[in-house]
Design a protein around this motif. Sequence first.
Motif, PDB file in Angstrom:
ATOM      1  N   THR A   1     -64.324 -21.153-113.880  1.00 16.56           N
ATOM      2  CA  THR A   1     -65.094 -20.819-112.675  1.00 16.56           C
ATOM      3  C   THR A   1     -65.769 -19.464-112.831  1.00 16.56           C
ATOM      4  OG1 THR A   1     -63.585 -22.070-111.247  1.00 16.56           O
ATOM      5  CG2 THR A   1     -64.961 -20.404-110.194  1.00 16.56           C
ATOM      6  N   VAL A   2     -65.016 -18.473-113.256  1.00 16.44           N
ATOM      7  CA  VAL A   2     -65.541 -17.117-113.417  1.00 16.44           C
ATOM      8  C   VAL A   2     -66.620 -17.080-114.484  1.00 16.44           C
ATOM      9  CG1 VAL A   2     -64.980 -14.768-114.143  1.00 16.44           C
ATOM     10  CG2 VAL A   2     -63.455 -15.980-112.575  1.00 16.44           C
ATOM     11  N   VAL A   3     -66.404 -17.777-115.592  1.00 14.01           N
ATOM     12  CA  VAL A   3     -67.394 -17.804-116.673  1.00 14.01           C
ATOM     13  C   VAL A   3     -68.709 -18.404-116.172  1.00 14.01           C
ATOM     14  CG1 VAL A   3     -67.986 -18.863-118.892  1.00 14.01           C
ATOM     15  CG2 VAL A   3     -65.726 -17.844-118.566  1.00 14.01           C
ATOM     16  N   THR A   4     -68.624 -19.491-115.413  1.00 15.75           N
ATOM     17  CA  THR A   4     -69.829 -20.135-114.882  1.00 15.75           C
ATOM     18  C   THR A   4     -70.581 -19.206-113.943  1.00 15.75           C
ATOM     19  OG1 THR A   4     -68.696 -22.284-115.006  1.00 15.75           O
ATOM     20  CG2 THR A   4     -70.712 -22.177-113.695  1.00 15.75           C
ATOM     21  N   ILE A   5     -69.864 -18.525-113.064  1.00 20.16           N
ATOM     22  CA  ILE A   5     -70.502 -17.592-112.129  1.00 20.16           C
ATOM     23  C   ILE A   5     -71.135 -16.426-112.885  1.00 20.16           C
ATOM     24  CG2 ILE A   5     -70.086 -15.970-110.234  1.00 20.16           C
ATOM     25  CD1 ILE A   5     -67.934 -17.889-109.216  1.00 20.16           C
ATOM     26  N   LEU A   6     -70.475 -15.950-113.935  1.00 10.76           N
ATOM     27  CA  LEU A   6     -71.034 -14.847-114.729  1.00 10.76           C
ATOM     28  C   LEU A   6     -72.305 -15.278-115.464  1.00 10.76           C
ATOM     29  CD1 LEU A   6     -67.839 -13.134-116.212  1.00 10.76           C
ATOM     30  CD2 LEU A   6     -69.323 -12.316-114.362  1.00 10.76           C
TER      31      LEU A   6
ATOM     32  N   LEU B   1     -73.601 -13.497-107.532  1.00  8.07           N
ATOM     33  CA  LEU B   1     -72.251 -12.963-107.391  1.00  8.07           C
ATOM     34  C   LEU B   1     -71.729 -13.147-105.969  1.00  8.07           C
ATOM     35  CD1 LEU B   1     -70.413 -11.623-109.495  1.00  8.07           C
ATOM     36  CD2 LEU B   1     -71.047  -9.415-108.558  1.00  8.07           C
ATOM     37  N   ILE B   2     -72.643 -13.324-105.010  1.00  2.11           N
ATOM     38  CA  ILE B   2     -72.248 -13.544-103.616  1.00  2.11           C
ATOM     39  C   ILE B   2     -71.434 -14.824-103.481  1.00  2.11           C
ATOM     40  CG2 ILE B   2     -74.264 -14.907-102.900  1.00  2.11           C
ATOM     41  CD1 ILE B   2     -72.737 -12.050-100.851  1.00  2.11           C
ATOM     42  N   PHE B   3     -71.584 -15.726-104.445  1.00  7.84           N
ATOM     43  CA  PHE B   3     -70.867 -16.999-104.414  1.00  7.84           C
ATOM     44  C   PHE B   3     -69.351 -16.803-104.458  1.00  7.84           C
ATOM     45  CE2 PHE B   3     -69.441 -21.082-106.236  1.00  7.84           C
ATOM     46  CZ  PHE B   3     -70.079 -21.948-105.365  1.00  7.84           C
ATOM     47  N   CYS B   4     -68.909 -15.648-104.951  1.00  7.71           N
ATOM     48  CA  CYS B   4     -67.472 -15.357-105.011  1.00  7.71           C
ATOM     49  C   CYS B   4     -66.841 -15.329-103.618  1.00  7.71           C
ATOM     50  CB  CYS B   4     -67.233 -14.020-105.715  1.00  7.71           C
ATOM     51  SG  CYS B   4     -67.643 -14.045-107.481  1.00  7.71           S
ATOM     52  N   LEU B   5     -67.652 -15.136-102.581  1.00  5.83           N
ATOM     53  CA  LEU B   5     -67.125 -15.166-101.214  1.00  5.83           C
ATOM     54  C   LEU B   5     -66.426 -16.491-100.923  1.00  5.83           C
ATOM     55  CD1 LEU B   5     -69.938 -13.525 -99.043  1.00  5.83           C
ATOM     56  CD2 LEU B   5     -67.657 -12.614 -99.493  1.00  5.83           C
TER      57      LEU B   5
ATOM     58  N   MET C   1     -67.151 -26.949 -95.930  1.00  5.69           N
ATOM     59  CA  MET C   1     -67.437 -26.406 -94.605  1.00  5.69           C
ATOM     60  C   MET C   1     -67.547 -24.891 -94.649  1.00  5.69           C
ATOM     61  SD  MET C   1     -68.109 -27.104 -91.471  1.00  5.69           S
ATOM     62  CE  MET C   1     -67.575 -28.819 -91.297  1.00  5.69           C
ATOM     63  N   TRP C   2     -66.660 -24.242 -95.381  1.00  5.97           N
ATOM     64  CA  TRP C   2     -66.740 -22.792 -95.505  1.00  5.97           C
ATOM     65  C   TRP C   2     -68.043 -22.376 -96.189  1.00  5.97           C
ATOM     66  CZ3 TRP C   2     -65.313 -19.066 -92.873  1.00  5.97           C
ATOM     67  CH2 TRP C   2     -64.043 -18.999 -92.276  1.00  5.97           C
ATOM     68  N   GLY C   3     -68.470 -23.177 -97.162  1.00  7.47           N
ATOM     69  CA  GLY C   3     -69.737 -22.867 -97.804  1.00  7.47           C
ATOM     70  C   GLY C   3     -70.865 -22.794 -96.797  1.00  7.47           C
ATOM     71  N   PHE C   4     -70.949 -23.798 -95.930  1.00  6.42           N
ATOM     72  CA  PHE C   4     -72.006 -23.784 -94.911  1.00  6.42           C
ATOM     73  C   PHE C   4     -71.827 -22.633 -93.927  1.00  6.42           C
ATOM     74  CE2 PHE C   4     -72.932 -24.993 -90.485  1.00  6.42           C
ATOM     75  CZ  PHE C   4     -74.317 -24.860 -90.550  1.00  6.42           C
ATOM     76  N   LEU C   5     -70.600 -22.420 -93.451  1.00  4.81           N
ATOM     77  CA  LEU C   5     -70.373 -21.387 -92.440  1.00  4.81           C
ATOM     78  C   LEU C   5     -70.729 -19.998 -92.953  1.00  4.81           C
ATOM     79  CD1 LEU C   5     -66.987 -22.565 -90.850  1.00  4.81           C
ATOM     80  CD2 LEU C   5     -69.308 -22.818 -89.925  1.00  4.81           C
ATOM     81  N   LEU C   6     -70.514 -19.742 -94.241  1.00  5.12           N
ATOM     82  CA  LEU C   6     -70.831 -18.428 -94.795  1.00  5.12           C
ATOM     83  C   LEU C   6     -72.335 -18.161 -94.815  1.00  5.12           C
ATOM     84  CD1 LEU C   6     -68.244 -18.268 -97.726  1.00  5.12           C
ATOM     85  CD2 LEU C   6     -68.275 -16.813 -95.682  1.00  5.12           C
TER      86      LEU C   6
ATOM     87  N   TYR D   1     -77.470 -20.037-101.445  1.00  5.28           N
ATOM     88  CA  TYR D   1     -76.224 -20.272-102.171  1.00  5.28           C
ATOM     89  C   TYR D   1     -75.192 -20.974-101.294  1.00  5.28           C
ATOM     90  CZ  TYR D   1     -77.781 -17.200-105.948  1.00  5.28           C
ATOM     91  OH  TYR D   1     -78.482 -16.649-106.996  1.00  5.28           O
ATOM     92  N   PHE D   2     -75.267 -20.738 -99.986  1.00  2.00           N
ATOM     93  CA  PHE D   2     -74.308 -21.351 -99.066  1.00  2.00           C
ATOM     94  C   PHE D   2     -74.952 -22.381 -98.137  1.00  2.00           C
ATOM     95  CE2 PHE D   2     -72.296 -17.132 -99.906  1.00  2.00           C
ATOM     96  CZ  PHE D   2     -71.220 -17.631-100.649  1.00  2.00           C
ATOM     97  N   TYR D   3     -76.202 -22.185 -97.797  1.00  2.00           N
ATOM     98  CA  TYR D   3     -76.885 -23.129 -96.903  1.00  2.00           C
ATOM     99  C   TYR D   3     -76.931 -24.518 -97.527  1.00  2.00           C
ATOM    100  CZ  TYR D   3     -80.145 -24.071 -93.021  1.00  2.00           C
ATOM    101  OH  TYR D   3     -80.735 -24.523 -91.873  1.00  2.00           O
ATOM    102  N   LEU D   4     -76.936 -24.573 -98.860  1.00  2.00           N
ATOM    103  CA  LEU D   4     -76.982 -25.848 -99.573  1.00  2.00           C
ATOM    104  C   LEU D   4     -75.813 -26.759 -99.191  1.00  2.00           C
ATOM    105  CD1 LEU D   4     -78.565 -27.386-101.850  1.00  2.00           C
ATOM    106  CD2 LEU D   4     -76.813 -26.547-103.411  1.00  2.00           C
ATOM    107  N   PHE D   5     -74.701 -26.172 -98.768  1.00  2.00           N
ATOM    108  CA  PHE D   5     -73.539 -26.988 -98.422  1.00  2.00           C
ATOM    109  C   PHE D   5     -73.796 -27.873 -97.211  1.00  2.00           C
ATOM    110  CE2 PHE D   5     -71.718 -23.571-100.904  1.00  2.00           C
ATOM    111  CZ  PHE D   5     -70.810 -24.233-101.710  1.00  2.00           C
ATOM    112  N   SER D   6     -74.831 -27.560 -96.452  1.00  2.00           N
ATOM    113  CA  SER D   6     -75.160 -28.396 -95.296  1.00  2.00           C
ATOM    114  C   SER D   6     -75.527 -29.809 -95.724  1.00  2.00           C
ATOM    115  CB  SER D   6     -76.306 -27.780 -94.497  1.00  2.00           C
ATOM    116  OG  SER D   6     -77.484 -27.678 -95.287  1.00  2.00           O
ATOM    117  N   ILE D   7     -76.010 -29.982 -96.949  1.00  2.00           N
ATOM    118  CA  ILE D   7     -76.392 -31.326 -97.390  1.00  2.00           C
ATOM    119  C   ILE D   7     -75.163 -32.199 -97.642  1.00  2.00           C
ATOM    120  CG2 ILE D   7     -78.477 -30.355 -98.439  1.00  2.00           C
ATOM    121  CD1 ILE D   7     -77.330 -30.976-101.184  1.00  2.00           C
TER     122      ILE D   7
END
Length: 369
Positions: free
Chosen positions: A170-175, A185-189, A276-281, A301-307
Amino acid sequence: MGIYIVNLISMPFYGLLKDKRFATALPGIQMFLILAFRSITTGMDLTNYRGGFEYIATLNFRDMIGRLHFFRTADLVYPYVYESGYSVINWIAAKIGLSFHGFLVLIAAFTMISISVFIYRYSVRPYISYIIFIGLGMYMYSFGILRQTIALCVVLWAFPFIYEKKYIKTVVTILIAFTIHRSSLIFCLLLLFRNIKISKKYLVRFLIGCILFMFISPILYKILFVKILSFLGKTRYISSTFSFNYQIIVMFLISITILIFLDFNLLENYFNRMMMWGFLLSIPLEILGMNNEGFARIVEYFYLFSIIVIPLTIENYGLKINLHKKYKYQVVQKRGEVLLVTKVLLLFAMLWLMIHQLKGTVLVPYKLF
Protein backbone atom coordinates in the motif's frame (compact mmCIF):
# COMPACT_ATOMS: atom_id res chain seq x y z
CA MET A 1 -21.38 19.03 -26.60
CA GLY A 2 -23.39 16.34 -28.34
CA ILE A 3 -20.75 13.65 -27.97
CA TYR A 4 -20.71 14.10 -24.18
CA ILE A 5 -24.51 13.92 -23.97
CA VAL A 6 -24.68 10.77 -26.11
CA ASN A 7 -21.90 9.23 -24.05
CA LEU A 8 -23.79 9.74 -20.80
CA ILE A 9 -27.27 8.72 -21.95
CA SER A 10 -25.88 5.55 -23.55
CA MET A 11 -24.82 4.18 -20.15
CA PRO A 12 -28.24 2.71 -19.15
CA PHE A 13 -28.16 0.55 -22.29
CA TYR A 14 -24.95 -1.06 -21.07
CA GLY A 15 -26.83 -1.77 -17.85
CA LEU A 16 -29.03 -4.21 -19.83
CA LEU A 17 -26.05 -6.52 -20.33
CA LYS A 18 -26.09 -9.42 -17.90
CA ASP A 19 -22.37 -10.18 -18.04
CA LYS A 20 -20.69 -7.72 -15.66
CA ARG A 21 -17.42 -7.92 -17.61
CA PHE A 22 -19.04 -6.59 -20.79
CA ALA A 23 -21.25 -4.14 -18.87
CA THR A 24 -18.07 -2.63 -17.43
CA ALA A 25 -15.61 -2.97 -20.30
CA LEU A 26 -17.73 -1.62 -23.18
CA PRO A 27 -18.55 1.80 -21.66
CA GLY A 28 -14.93 2.03 -20.52
CA ILE A 29 -13.74 1.47 -24.10
CA GLN A 30 -16.24 4.05 -25.38
CA MET A 31 -14.98 6.65 -22.92
CA PHE A 32 -11.37 5.78 -23.74
CA LEU A 33 -12.00 6.43 -27.44
CA ILE A 34 -13.49 9.85 -26.69
CA LEU A 35 -10.44 10.71 -24.59
CA ALA A 36 -7.96 9.25 -27.08
CA PHE A 37 -9.27 10.92 -30.23
CA ARG A 38 -9.65 14.41 -28.80
CA SER A 39 -7.54 17.29 -30.04
CA ILE A 40 -4.41 18.15 -28.08
CA THR A 41 -6.08 21.46 -27.26
CA THR A 42 -9.21 19.87 -25.75
CA GLY A 43 -8.43 19.88 -22.06
CA MET A 44 -7.18 22.14 -19.27
CA ASP A 45 -3.43 22.82 -18.92
CA LEU A 46 -2.59 20.95 -22.14
CA THR A 47 -0.58 23.85 -23.59
CA ASN A 48 1.76 23.66 -20.60
CA TYR A 49 1.91 19.86 -20.67
CA ARG A 50 2.66 19.86 -24.39
CA GLY A 51 5.52 22.32 -23.94
CA GLY A 52 6.84 20.26 -21.05
CA PHE A 53 6.67 17.05 -23.10
CA GLU A 54 8.61 18.60 -25.98
CA TYR A 55 11.22 20.06 -23.63
CA ILE A 56 11.75 16.79 -21.72
CA ALA A 57 12.06 14.96 -25.06
CA THR A 58 15.27 16.94 -25.76
CA LEU A 59 17.04 15.64 -22.62
CA ASN A 60 19.43 12.72 -22.79
CA PHE A 61 19.46 9.93 -20.21
CA ARG A 62 22.24 11.37 -18.04
CA ASP A 63 20.71 14.84 -18.07
CA MET A 64 17.27 13.45 -17.17
CA ILE A 65 18.58 11.37 -14.26
CA GLY A 66 20.51 14.32 -12.86
CA ARG A 67 17.36 16.42 -12.61
CA LEU A 68 15.27 13.99 -10.57
CA HIS A 69 14.35 14.34 -6.90
CA PHE A 70 11.97 12.48 -4.63
CA PHE A 71 10.57 15.08 -2.23
CA ARG A 72 10.72 18.10 -4.51
CA THR A 73 9.99 18.65 -8.18
CA ALA A 74 12.49 17.80 -10.91
CA ASP A 75 14.97 20.48 -11.98
CA LEU A 76 13.20 21.55 -15.16
CA VAL A 77 12.97 25.00 -16.67
CA TYR A 78 9.99 27.15 -15.64
CA PRO A 79 7.01 26.79 -16.14
CA TYR A 80 7.43 23.01 -16.25
CA VAL A 81 7.22 22.37 -12.51
CA TYR A 82 6.67 18.61 -12.59
CA GLU A 83 7.34 15.82 -10.13
CA SER A 84 10.10 13.38 -11.07
CA GLY A 85 7.82 10.41 -11.71
CA TYR A 86 5.72 12.33 -14.19
CA SER A 87 8.88 13.68 -15.84
CA VAL A 88 10.22 10.15 -16.28
CA ILE A 89 6.93 9.00 -17.85
CA ASN A 90 7.20 11.92 -20.31
CA TRP A 91 10.81 11.07 -21.10
CA ILE A 92 10.14 7.37 -21.71
CA ALA A 93 7.09 8.13 -23.88
CA ALA A 94 9.12 10.57 -25.99
CA LYS A 95 12.10 8.22 -26.33
CA ILE A 96 9.97 5.31 -27.57
CA GLY A 97 8.73 7.60 -30.33
CA LEU A 98 5.37 8.82 -29.08
CA SER A 99 4.14 12.29 -30.01
CA PHE A 100 2.33 14.39 -27.44
CA HIS A 101 -0.96 13.06 -28.78
CA GLY A 102 0.39 9.52 -28.45
CA PHE A 103 1.27 10.38 -24.85
CA LEU A 104 -2.33 11.53 -24.26
CA VAL A 105 -3.62 8.26 -25.73
CA LEU A 106 -1.35 6.34 -23.35
CA ILE A 107 -2.69 8.29 -20.35
CA ALA A 108 -6.28 7.85 -21.59
CA ALA A 109 -5.76 4.07 -21.72
CA PHE A 110 -4.29 3.94 -18.22
CA THR A 111 -7.05 6.19 -16.88
CA MET A 112 -9.97 4.20 -18.24
CA ILE A 113 -8.40 0.82 -17.46
CA SER A 114 -7.88 1.91 -13.86
CA ILE A 115 -11.40 3.34 -13.50
CA SER A 116 -13.02 0.37 -15.24
CA VAL A 117 -11.20 -2.18 -13.08
CA PHE A 118 -12.13 -0.21 -9.95
CA ILE A 119 -15.79 -0.18 -11.01
CA TYR A 120 -15.75 -3.86 -12.02
CA ARG A 121 -14.31 -4.92 -8.68
CA TYR A 122 -16.35 -2.78 -6.33
CA SER A 123 -19.54 -1.39 -7.93
CA VAL A 124 -22.85 -3.22 -7.57
CA ARG A 125 -24.12 -1.45 -10.74
CA PRO A 126 -21.33 -0.45 -13.16
CA TYR A 127 -23.50 1.66 -15.47
CA ILE A 128 -24.68 3.80 -12.54
CA SER A 129 -21.06 4.27 -11.48
CA TYR A 130 -20.17 5.49 -14.97
CA ILE A 131 -23.14 7.89 -15.01
CA ILE A 132 -21.96 9.40 -11.73
CA PHE A 133 -18.33 9.45 -12.88
CA ILE A 134 -19.39 11.54 -15.88
CA GLY A 135 -22.09 13.64 -14.24
CA LEU A 136 -20.02 14.77 -11.25
CA GLY A 137 -17.26 15.99 -13.57
CA MET A 138 -14.63 13.36 -12.85
CA TYR A 139 -14.45 12.22 -16.47
CA MET A 140 -14.03 15.82 -17.65
CA TYR A 141 -11.30 16.23 -15.02
CA SER A 142 -9.26 13.56 -16.81
CA PHE A 143 -9.20 15.52 -20.07
CA GLY A 144 -6.52 17.93 -18.94
CA ILE A 145 -5.38 17.68 -15.34
CA LEU A 146 -2.90 14.96 -16.28
CA ARG A 147 -0.60 14.57 -13.28
CA GLN A 148 -3.40 14.40 -10.72
CA THR A 149 -5.34 12.03 -12.97
CA ILE A 150 -2.42 9.62 -13.27
CA ALA A 151 -1.69 9.81 -9.53
CA LEU A 152 -5.37 9.19 -8.71
CA CYS A 153 -5.44 6.13 -10.96
CA VAL A 154 -2.26 4.79 -9.36
CA VAL A 155 -3.71 4.95 -5.84
CA LEU A 156 -6.80 3.06 -7.02
CA TRP A 157 -4.56 0.03 -7.51
CA ALA A 158 -3.72 0.16 -3.80
CA PHE A 159 -7.22 -0.93 -2.77
CA PRO A 160 -6.66 -4.67 -2.88
CA PHE A 161 -3.57 -4.13 -0.70
CA ILE A 162 -5.50 -2.00 1.80
CA TYR A 163 -8.33 -4.53 1.96
CA GLU A 164 -5.89 -7.42 2.44
CA LYS A 165 -3.90 -5.34 4.96
CA LYS A 166 -0.71 -5.55 2.91
CA TYR A 167 0.60 -2.24 4.18
CA ILE A 168 4.06 -2.33 2.59
CA LYS A 169 2.53 -2.70 -0.88
CA THR A 170 0.00 0.00 0.00
CA VAL A 171 2.72 2.46 1.00
CA VAL A 172 4.83 1.66 -2.07
CA THR A 173 1.85 2.29 -4.37
CA ILE A 174 1.05 5.62 -2.70
CA LEU A 175 4.72 6.66 -2.92
CA ILE A 176 4.71 5.89 -6.65
CA ALA A 177 1.68 8.16 -6.98
CA PHE A 178 3.52 10.76 -4.87
CA THR A 179 6.32 10.93 -7.46
CA ILE A 180 3.71 11.77 -10.10
CA HIS A 181 1.81 14.35 -8.08
CA ARG A 182 2.54 15.11 -4.45
CA SER A 183 -1.11 15.78 -3.65
CA SER A 184 -1.68 12.01 -3.69
CA LEU A 185 -0.22 11.86 -0.19
CA ILE A 186 -3.62 13.12 1.02
CA PHE A 187 -4.88 9.60 0.28
CA CYS A 188 -3.20 8.46 3.51
CA LEU A 189 -6.14 10.05 5.36
CA LEU A 190 -8.22 7.05 4.33
CA LEU A 191 -5.82 4.74 6.15
CA LEU A 192 -6.42 6.73 9.34
CA PHE A 193 -10.23 6.82 9.12
CA ARG A 194 -11.15 3.51 7.47
CA ASN A 195 -11.63 1.57 10.72
CA ILE A 196 -13.88 4.14 12.41
CA LYS A 197 -17.42 2.79 12.46
CA ILE A 198 -20.17 4.89 10.91
CA SER A 199 -23.67 4.87 12.39
CA LYS A 200 -26.58 7.06 11.37
CA LYS A 201 -26.02 9.27 14.42
CA TYR A 202 -22.30 9.48 13.67
CA LEU A 203 -23.03 10.60 10.11
CA VAL A 204 -25.44 13.28 11.36
CA ARG A 205 -22.76 14.64 13.71
CA PHE A 206 -20.17 14.51 10.93
CA LEU A 207 -22.36 16.54 8.56
CA ILE A 208 -23.17 19.10 11.24
CA GLY A 209 -19.43 19.39 11.91
CA CYS A 210 -18.81 19.96 8.19
CA ILE A 211 -21.42 22.74 8.11
CA LEU A 212 -19.77 24.44 11.08
CA PHE A 213 -16.37 23.95 9.46
CA MET A 214 -17.66 25.66 6.32
CA PHE A 215 -18.51 28.82 8.27
CA ILE A 216 -15.20 29.01 10.13
CA SER A 217 -13.01 27.76 7.25
CA PRO A 218 -12.05 31.24 5.93
CA ILE A 219 -10.69 32.20 9.36
CA LEU A 220 -9.08 28.80 9.97
CA TYR A 221 -7.52 28.84 6.52
CA LYS A 222 -5.82 32.17 7.10
CA ILE A 223 -4.66 31.26 10.63
CA LEU A 224 -3.50 27.69 10.03
CA PHE A 225 -3.31 26.56 6.42
CA VAL A 226 -1.53 29.65 5.09
CA LYS A 227 1.26 29.01 7.62
CA ILE A 228 1.45 25.33 6.63
CA LEU A 229 1.63 26.17 2.92
CA SER A 230 4.25 28.85 3.56
CA PHE A 231 6.33 26.36 5.55
CA LEU A 232 6.13 23.90 2.63
CA GLY A 233 7.25 26.60 0.22
CA LYS A 234 3.86 26.79 -1.53
CA THR A 235 3.57 30.56 -1.30
CA ARG A 236 1.96 30.74 -4.76
CA TYR A 237 -1.05 28.85 -3.33
CA ILE A 238 -1.69 30.84 -0.16
CA SER A 239 -4.09 33.39 -1.64
CA SER A 240 -7.57 32.91 -0.21
CA THR A 241 -10.97 33.94 -1.53
CA PHE A 242 -13.95 32.13 -0.06
CA SER A 243 -16.44 31.20 -2.78
CA PHE A 244 -19.55 29.09 -2.19
CA ASN A 245 -20.08 26.56 -4.99
CA TYR A 246 -22.69 24.10 -6.22
CA GLN A 247 -20.44 21.07 -5.71
CA ILE A 248 -20.61 21.31 -1.92
CA ILE A 249 -24.42 21.42 -2.25
CA VAL A 250 -24.29 18.23 -4.34
CA MET A 251 -22.08 16.57 -1.72
CA PHE A 252 -24.48 17.42 1.08
CA LEU A 253 -27.44 16.22 -0.99
CA ILE A 254 -25.68 12.90 -1.60
CA SER A 255 -24.93 12.63 2.12
CA ILE A 256 -28.54 13.35 3.09
CA THR A 257 -29.76 10.77 0.57
CA ILE A 258 -27.41 8.21 2.10
CA LEU A 259 -28.62 9.18 5.56
CA ILE A 260 -32.25 8.61 4.61
CA PHE A 261 -32.07 5.53 2.39
CA LEU A 262 -29.00 3.49 3.35
CA ASP A 263 -29.29 0.58 5.74
CA PHE A 264 -26.33 1.30 7.99
CA ASN A 265 -25.91 -2.41 8.73
CA LEU A 266 -24.12 -2.46 5.37
CA LEU A 267 -21.36 -0.37 6.92
CA GLU A 268 -20.54 -3.16 9.32
CA ASN A 269 -18.74 -4.56 6.31
CA TYR A 270 -15.13 -3.32 6.33
CA PHE A 271 -15.03 -2.65 2.61
CA ASN A 272 -18.30 -0.70 2.50
CA ARG A 273 -17.19 1.36 5.48
CA MET A 274 -13.89 2.19 3.78
CA MET A 275 -15.69 3.34 0.62
CA MET A 276 -18.06 5.47 2.68
CA TRP A 277 -15.18 7.13 4.50
CA GLY A 278 -13.57 7.83 1.16
CA PHE A 279 -16.61 9.81 0.05
CA LEU A 280 -17.10 11.56 3.40
CA LEU A 281 -13.50 12.81 3.43
CA SER A 282 -14.18 14.66 0.18
CA ILE A 283 -16.57 17.05 1.97
CA PRO A 284 -14.10 18.86 4.28
CA LEU A 285 -11.58 18.93 1.42
CA GLU A 286 -14.15 20.60 -0.82
CA ILE A 287 -14.81 23.15 1.93
CA LEU A 288 -11.09 23.95 1.95
CA GLY A 289 -11.28 24.14 -1.83
CA MET A 290 -13.89 26.88 -1.49
CA ASN A 291 -11.08 28.94 0.03
CA ASN A 292 -8.32 27.88 -2.35
CA GLU A 293 -8.51 26.33 -5.83
CA GLY A 294 -5.43 24.22 -5.13
CA PHE A 295 -7.34 22.24 -2.49
CA ALA A 296 -10.33 21.94 -4.83
CA ARG A 297 -8.31 19.87 -7.29
CA ILE A 298 -7.32 17.22 -4.75
CA VAL A 299 -10.96 16.53 -3.83
CA GLU A 300 -11.11 13.94 -6.63
CA TYR A 301 -8.98 11.51 -4.62
CA PHE A 302 -11.99 11.01 -2.34
CA TYR A 303 -14.96 12.26 -4.37
CA LEU A 304 -14.38 9.30 -6.70
CA PHE A 305 -15.74 7.00 -3.99
CA SER A 306 -19.20 8.36 -4.70
CA ILE A 307 -19.30 6.18 -7.82
CA ILE A 308 -19.29 3.16 -5.49
CA VAL A 309 -21.28 4.54 -2.55
CA ILE A 310 -24.27 5.88 -4.51
CA PRO A 311 -25.00 2.62 -6.40
CA LEU A 312 -24.60 0.75 -3.09
CA THR A 313 -27.24 3.01 -1.52
CA ILE A 314 -29.64 2.76 -4.47
CA GLU A 315 -29.43 -0.98 -5.01
CA ASN A 316 -29.87 -1.79 -1.33
CA TYR A 317 -32.90 0.43 -0.89
CA GLY A 318 -35.80 -1.56 0.49
CA LEU A 319 -33.68 -4.53 1.47
CA LYS A 320 -33.94 -5.02 5.22
CA ILE A 321 -30.75 -6.68 6.36
CA ASN A 322 -30.88 -9.14 9.23
CA LEU A 323 -27.31 -9.56 10.48
CA HIS A 324 -28.35 -12.51 12.66
CA LYS A 325 -29.36 -14.47 9.55
CA LYS A 326 -26.13 -14.07 7.60
CA TYR A 327 -27.24 -11.04 5.56
CA LYS A 328 -30.55 -12.47 4.38
CA TYR A 329 -32.79 -9.81 2.89
CA GLN A 330 -36.46 -9.00 3.24
CA VAL A 331 -37.74 -7.05 0.25
CA VAL A 332 -40.20 -4.25 0.92
CA GLN A 333 -43.20 -3.54 -1.34
CA LYS A 334 -42.92 -1.36 -4.47
CA ARG A 335 -39.14 -1.49 -4.35
CA GLY A 336 -38.92 -1.91 -8.14
CA GLU A 337 -40.99 1.19 -8.89
CA VAL A 338 -38.99 3.31 -6.45
CA LEU A 339 -35.69 2.12 -7.95
CA LEU A 340 -36.84 2.89 -11.50
CA VAL A 341 -37.89 6.43 -10.62
CA THR A 342 -34.67 6.97 -8.64
CA LYS A 343 -32.47 5.85 -11.54
CA VAL A 344 -34.33 8.03 -14.06
CA LEU A 345 -34.03 11.05 -11.76
CA LEU A 346 -30.33 10.29 -11.23
CA LEU A 347 -29.72 10.12 -14.98
CA PHE A 348 -31.37 13.50 -15.60
CA ALA A 349 -29.63 15.07 -12.60
CA MET A 350 -26.21 13.89 -13.81
CA LEU A 351 -27.00 15.06 -17.34
CA TRP A 352 -27.90 18.53 -16.05
CA LEU A 353 -24.77 18.71 -13.88
CA MET A 354 -22.54 17.63 -16.77
CA ILE A 355 -23.98 20.25 -19.14
CA HIS A 356 -23.71 22.91 -16.44
CA GLN A 357 -20.03 22.09 -15.87
CA LEU A 358 -19.14 21.92 -19.56
CA LYS A 359 -20.52 25.34 -20.49
CA GLY A 360 -17.77 27.83 -21.20
CA THR A 361 -14.93 25.30 -20.95
CA VAL A 362 -12.27 24.31 -23.47
CA LEU A 363 -13.98 20.92 -23.79
CA VAL A 364 -16.80 22.51 -25.80
CA PRO A 365 -16.94 22.08 -28.69
CA TYR A 366 -15.31 18.64 -28.73
CA LYS A 367 -12.49 18.68 -31.27
CA LEU A 368 -11.06 15.60 -32.95
CA PHE A 369 -7.30 15.18 -33.24
